[in-house]
Design an enzyme around this catalytic site. Structure first.
Site, PDB file in Angstrom:
ATOM      1  N   TYR A 182      35.514  40.508  37.458  1.00 47.36           N
ATOM      2  CA  TYR A 182      36.698  40.361  38.309  1.00 47.36           C
ATOM      3  C   TYR A 182      36.356  40.647  39.767  1.00 47.36           C
ATOM      4  O   TYR A 182      36.719  39.880  40.674  1.00 47.36           O
ATOM      5  CB  TYR A 182      37.786  41.320  37.820  1.00 47.36           C
ATOM      6  CG  TYR A 182      39.075  41.237  38.587  1.00 47.36           C
ATOM      7  CD1 TYR A 182      39.973  40.200  38.368  1.00 47.36           C
ATOM      8  CD2 TYR A 182      39.414  42.205  39.533  1.00 47.36           C
ATOM      9  CE1 TYR A 182      41.168  40.121  39.061  1.00 47.36           C
ATOM     10  CE2 TYR A 182      40.605  42.141  40.232  1.00 47.36           C
ATOM     11  CZ  TYR A 182      41.483  41.093  40.001  1.00 47.36           C
ATOM     12  OH  TYR A 182      42.661  41.019  40.694  1.00 47.36           O
ATOM     13  N   LYS A 195      36.528  38.071  43.033  1.00 52.66           N
ATOM     14  CA  LYS A 195      37.444  38.301  44.144  1.00 52.66           C
ATOM     15  C   LYS A 195      36.694  38.431  45.469  1.00 52.66           C
ATOM     16  O   LYS A 195      37.203  38.032  46.514  1.00 52.66           O
ATOM     17  CB  LYS A 195      38.312  39.526  43.871  1.00 52.66           C
ATOM     18  CG  LYS A 195      39.321  39.299  42.746  1.00 52.66           C
ATOM     19  CD  LYS A 195      40.211  38.085  43.009  1.00 52.66           C
ATOM     20  CE  LYS A 195      41.249  37.872  41.938  1.00 52.66           C
ATOM     21  NZ  LYS A 195      42.147  36.722  42.212  1.00 52.66           N
TER      22      LYS A 195
END
Length: 270
Positions: A175, A179
């Site tokens: 994740y 990002k």
């Protein structure tokens, strides 16, 4: 003002639904995209109900005298944003239905499983990368093509970043990596869009209260190994921020913004 058209991905739940409702309340027409049709239709029904309510008027004395409900300003277009053909079909349908595109809110994403780095499978890594990064790229690319080719030329892309675009949580390597990459996507889109009046900004969100963050009230893993509850904020505050970014003239852009629960462990995290 001419009617403004937005695509919202991940529009069936959470941040995507809240943003769709906020934009609809501001008069935007929307294409609601996401993998599952049922929650998209629920979002569309909420939009239609809000748009159809009369304000400042008493009830009609006879149902036959009541005005017809306003048509829904939202089109439901189930889409897997990791599938290039599905993304192409989404934006082709937007062009056919609405004639142009003014905004993409690039929102679809997933946290992935919070597991120790050494236990993260390649399959799980790829699932997060495919949705959070490749899906965001495919939607941005399709939106860019449409905005560049339409007349009047231009539009705006807002990418959903994260606090994790700056600092990681424990056991979040996939994740966090995606990002951080979304920030690079935002910067490149901003630069490449300059000649065509295509603005691109990024909203980094921290601890908005959605189904995805429900566990934060009971406790999440901290950088020092503890498990502790974290404060959250109303997702409507995120939606209002997106609306503000979206309604700026194309001559102005919020390049990066952070909206978060005030006392969450971000400043000083780790």
């Amino acid at each position: 003002m001419p009617q403004q058209i937005a695509v919202v991905t991940g529009a069936g739940t959470g941040v995507g639904r809240a943003v769709a409702l906020e934009l609809a309340a501001a008069g935007w027409h929307l294409a609601l995209a996401g993998r599952r049709a049922e929650p998209l239709h629920e979002t569309a029904a909420l939009i239609a109900a809000g748009r159809g309510r009369a304000t400042g008027a008493g009830p009609a004395t006879d149902p036959a005298d009541a005005p017809d409900p306003a048509p829904s300003p939202a089109a439901v277009i189930p889409t897997d944003v990791t599938d290039p053909a599905a993304v192409d079909a989404l934006f082709a349908e937007v062009a056919e239905r609405f004639g142009r595109l003014d905004l993409l809110f690039n929102n679809a994403g997933t946290f992935g499983a919070p597991v120790p780095l050494e236990d993260l499978s390649l399959q799980d890594w790829r699932a997060v990368v495919d949705l959070n990064l490749t899906g965001a790229f495919l939607c941005a690319q399709a939106a860019f093509r449409q905005m560049k080719g339409q007349r009047p030329q231009g539009g705006r892309i807002i990418n959903n970043g994260s606090i994790s675009a700056h600092v990681p949580r424990p056991q979040s390597i996939a994740y966090t990596a995606t990002k951080h990459a979304v920030t690079g996507l935002t910067r490149s889109l901003s630069l490449d869009g300059r000649p065509y009046r295509i603005a691109c900004g990024q909203l980094d969100i921290g601890n908005a209260a959605t189904d995805m963050t429900a566990g934060m009230s009971t406790g999440v893993r901290q950088a020092d190994g503890r498990t502790a509850p974290e404060p959250t904020m109303d997702v409507a505050d995120v939606a209002r921020t997106v609306r503000h970014m979206a309604q700026l003239p194309l001559e102005a852009n919020i390049q990066f913004a952070t909206v978060m629960a005030t006392t969450m462990p971000y400043i000083g995290r780790g």
